[in-house]
Design a protein around this motif. Structure first.
Motif, PDB file in Angstrom:
ATOM      1  N   CYS A 194      21.689  27.513 -47.661  1.00 57.90           N
ATOM      2  CA  CYS A 194      21.717  26.049 -47.537  1.00 57.90           C
ATOM      3  C   CYS A 194      21.483  25.621 -46.081  1.00 57.90           C
ATOM      4  O   CYS A 194      22.360  25.808 -45.229  1.00 57.90           O
ATOM      5  N   GLY A 195      20.317  25.038 -45.798  1.00 57.30           N
ATOM      6  CA  GLY A 195      19.996  24.578 -44.450  1.00 57.30           C
ATOM      7  C   GLY A 195      20.954  23.529 -43.915  1.00 57.30           C
ATOM      8  O   GLY A 195      21.469  23.658 -42.796  1.00 57.30           O
ATOM      9  N   PRO A 196      21.233  22.456 -44.687  1.00 59.10           N
ATOM     10  CA  PRO A 196      22.183  21.453 -44.198  1.00 59.10           C
ATOM     11  C   PRO A 196      23.579  22.026 -43.947  1.00 59.10           C
ATOM     12  O   PRO A 196      24.285  21.561 -43.049  1.00 59.10           O
ATOM     13  N   CYS A 197      23.962  23.060 -44.705  1.00 60.79           N
ATOM     14  CA  CYS A 197      25.258  23.708 -44.461  1.00 60.79           C
ATOM     15  C   CYS A 197      25.275  24.339 -43.071  1.00 60.79           C
ATOM     16  O   CYS A 197      26.288  24.285 -42.367  1.00 60.79           O
ATOM     17  N   ARG A 198      24.136  24.940 -42.680  1.00 60.26           N
ATOM     18  CA  ARG A 198      24.048  25.552 -41.345  1.00 60.26           C
ATOM     19  C   ARG A 198      24.086  24.491 -40.250  1.00 60.26           C
ATOM     20  O   ARG A 198      24.536  24.762 -39.140  1.00 60.26           O
ATOM     21  N   GLN A 199      23.617  23.266 -40.551  1.00 61.97           N
ATOM     22  CA  GLN A 199      23.692  22.179 -39.566  1.00 61.97           C
ATOM     23  C   GLN A 199      25.140  21.746 -39.353  1.00 61.97           C
ATOM     24  O   GLN A 199      25.533  21.416 -38.230  1.00 61.97           O
ATOM     25  N   VAL A 200      25.915  21.719 -40.417  1.00 58.80           N
ATOM     26  CA  VAL A 200      27.302  21.251 -40.355  1.00 58.80           C
ATOM     27  C   VAL A 200      28.226  22.301 -39.727  1.00 58.80           C
ATOM     28  O   VAL A 200      29.207  21.958 -39.075  1.00 58.80           O
ATOM     29  N   ALA A 201      27.904  23.580 -39.893  1.00 54.88           N
ATOM     30  CA  ALA A 201      28.798  24.656 -39.457  1.00 54.88           C
ATOM     31  C   ALA A 201      29.244  24.548 -37.997  1.00 54.88           C
ATOM     32  O   ALA A 201      30.445  24.625 -37.715  1.00 54.88           O
ATOM     33  N   PRO A 202      28.330  24.369 -37.013  1.00 52.60           N
ATOM     34  CA  PRO A 202      28.806  24.289 -35.624  1.00 52.60           C
ATOM     35  C   PRO A 202      29.649  23.044 -35.353  1.00 52.60           C
ATOM     36  O   PRO A 202      30.548  23.065 -34.514  1.00 52.60           O
TER      37      PRO A 202
ATOM     38  N   MET B 287      29.757  32.960 -40.047  1.00 50.30           N
ATOM     39  CA  MET B 287      29.441  31.735 -39.309  1.00 50.30           C
ATOM     40  C   MET B 287      30.699  31.207 -38.616  1.00 50.30           C
ATOM     41  O   MET B 287      31.672  30.874 -39.276  1.00 50.30           O
ATOM     42  N   GLY B 288      30.665  31.156 -37.319  1.00 55.62           N
ATOM     43  CA  GLY B 288      31.728  30.513 -36.562  1.00 55.62           C
ATOM     44  C   GLY B 288      33.074  31.195 -36.672  1.00 55.62           C
ATOM     45  O   GLY B 288      33.179  32.359 -37.036  1.00 55.62           O
ATOM     46  N   ASN B 289      34.097  30.436 -36.352  1.00 55.83           N
ATOM     47  CA  ASN B 289      35.460  30.960 -36.324  1.00 55.83           C
ATOM     48  C   ASN B 289      36.313  30.427 -37.459  1.00 55.83           C
ATOM     49  O   ASN B 289      37.529  30.565 -37.433  1.00 55.83           O
TER      50      ASN B 289
ATOM     51  N   VAL C 161      30.074  14.237 -48.842  1.00 57.25           N
ATOM     52  CA  VAL C 161      28.926  14.962 -49.383  1.00 57.25           C
ATOM     53  C   VAL C 161      27.756  14.863 -48.411  1.00 57.25           C
ATOM     54  O   VAL C 161      27.446  13.781 -47.908  1.00 57.25           O
ATOM     55  N   GLY C 162      27.137  16.002 -48.159  1.00 54.59           N
ATOM     56  CA  GLY C 162      25.947  16.032 -47.320  1.00 54.59           C
ATOM     57  C   GLY C 162      26.256  16.298 -45.862  1.00 54.59           C
ATOM     58  O   GLY C 162      27.384  16.154 -45.408  1.00 54.59           O
ATOM     59  N   ALA C 163      25.212  16.692 -45.131  1.00 57.47           N
ATOM     60  CA  ALA C 163      25.343  16.940 -43.698  1.00 57.47           C
ATOM     61  C   ALA C 163      25.508  15.601 -42.986  1.00 57.47           C
ATOM     62  O   ALA C 163      24.831  14.628 -43.309  1.00 57.47           O
ATOM     63  N   ARG C 164      26.428  15.545 -42.056  1.00 56.17           N
ATOM     64  CA  ARG C 164      26.683  14.333 -41.281  1.00 56.17           C
ATOM     65  C   ARG C 164      26.781  14.709 -39.808  1.00 56.17           C
ATOM     66  O   ARG C 164      27.181  15.813 -39.473  1.00 56.17           O
ATOM     67  N   PRO C 165      26.501  13.744 -38.925  1.00 56.20           N
ATOM     68  CA  PRO C 165      26.733  14.015 -37.502  1.00 56.20           C
ATOM     69  C   PRO C 165      28.233  14.121 -37.218  1.00 56.20           C
ATOM     70  O   PRO C 165      29.063  13.658 -38.004  1.00 56.20           O
ATOM     71  N   LYS C 166      28.552  14.726 -36.085  1.00 62.45           N
ATOM     72  CA  LYS C 166      29.954  14.953 -35.729  1.00 62.45           C
ATOM     73  C   LYS C 166      30.761  13.658 -35.736  1.00 62.45           C
ATOM     74  O   LYS C 166      31.876  13.613 -36.256  1.00 62.45           O
ATOM     75  N   ALA C 167      30.207  12.583 -35.174  1.00 61.93           N
ATOM     76  CA  ALA C 167      30.944  11.314 -35.109  1.00 61.93           C
ATOM     77  C   ALA C 167      31.297  10.810 -36.509  1.00 61.93           C
ATOM     78  O   ALA C 167      32.394  10.286 -36.727  1.00 61.93           O
ATOM     79  N   ALA C 168      30.385  10.976 -37.455  1.00 63.08           N
ATOM     80  CA  ALA C 168      30.635  10.506 -38.818  1.00 63.08           C
ATOM     81  C   ALA C 168      31.724  11.346 -39.484  1.00 63.08           C
ATOM     82  O   ALA C 168      32.594  10.811 -40.188  1.00 63.08           O
TER      83      ALA C 168
END
Length: 108
Positions: A32-40, A1-3, A91-98
């Motif tokens: 982990c689905g939320p992990c995939r959201q955070v990765a990018p 996933m990613g670089n 802890v947990g998936a957060r948006p980029k700004a957060a």
């Protein structure tokens, strides 16, 4: 996933605790689905701020020792280490700004 480079139980001390700049460790797993959201998001932060903060990923399924020693019980969990100490936990998936807001002290 990613670089983003991976860190393992074996090299955690050398790559994280002995680093001369802050290190964000993303504890994650393939399933982990939320992990995939955070990765990018972390990829973007890594590209923009990699000179100020090191970002590493640790697969908790392949490396159970370090997450257990830092009481990582849910993923995604991001730890920020500074001067060999755990400085912050996200802890947990957060948006980029957060996430950027949480990192403000380390990437300013």
């Amino acid at each position: 996933m990613g670089n983003i480079p991976a860190v393992t139980d074996a090299d955690f001390d050398a790559q994280v605790l002995k680093s001369d700049k802050p290190v964000l460790v993303d504890f994650w797993a393939e399933w982990c689905g939320p992990c995939r959201q955070v990765a990018p998001i972390l990829d973007e932060i890594h590209a923009a701020h990699g000179d100020k903060i090191t970002i590493l990923k640790m697969n908790v399924d392949e490396n159970p020792v370090t997450p257990a020693s830092y009481r990582v019980t849910g993923i995604p969990t991001m730890h920020i280490y500074q001067n060999g100490e755990l400085a912050k936990t996200i802890v947990g998936a957060r948006p980029k700004a957060a996430i950027l807001n949480e990192l403000a002290d380390y990437i300013a």
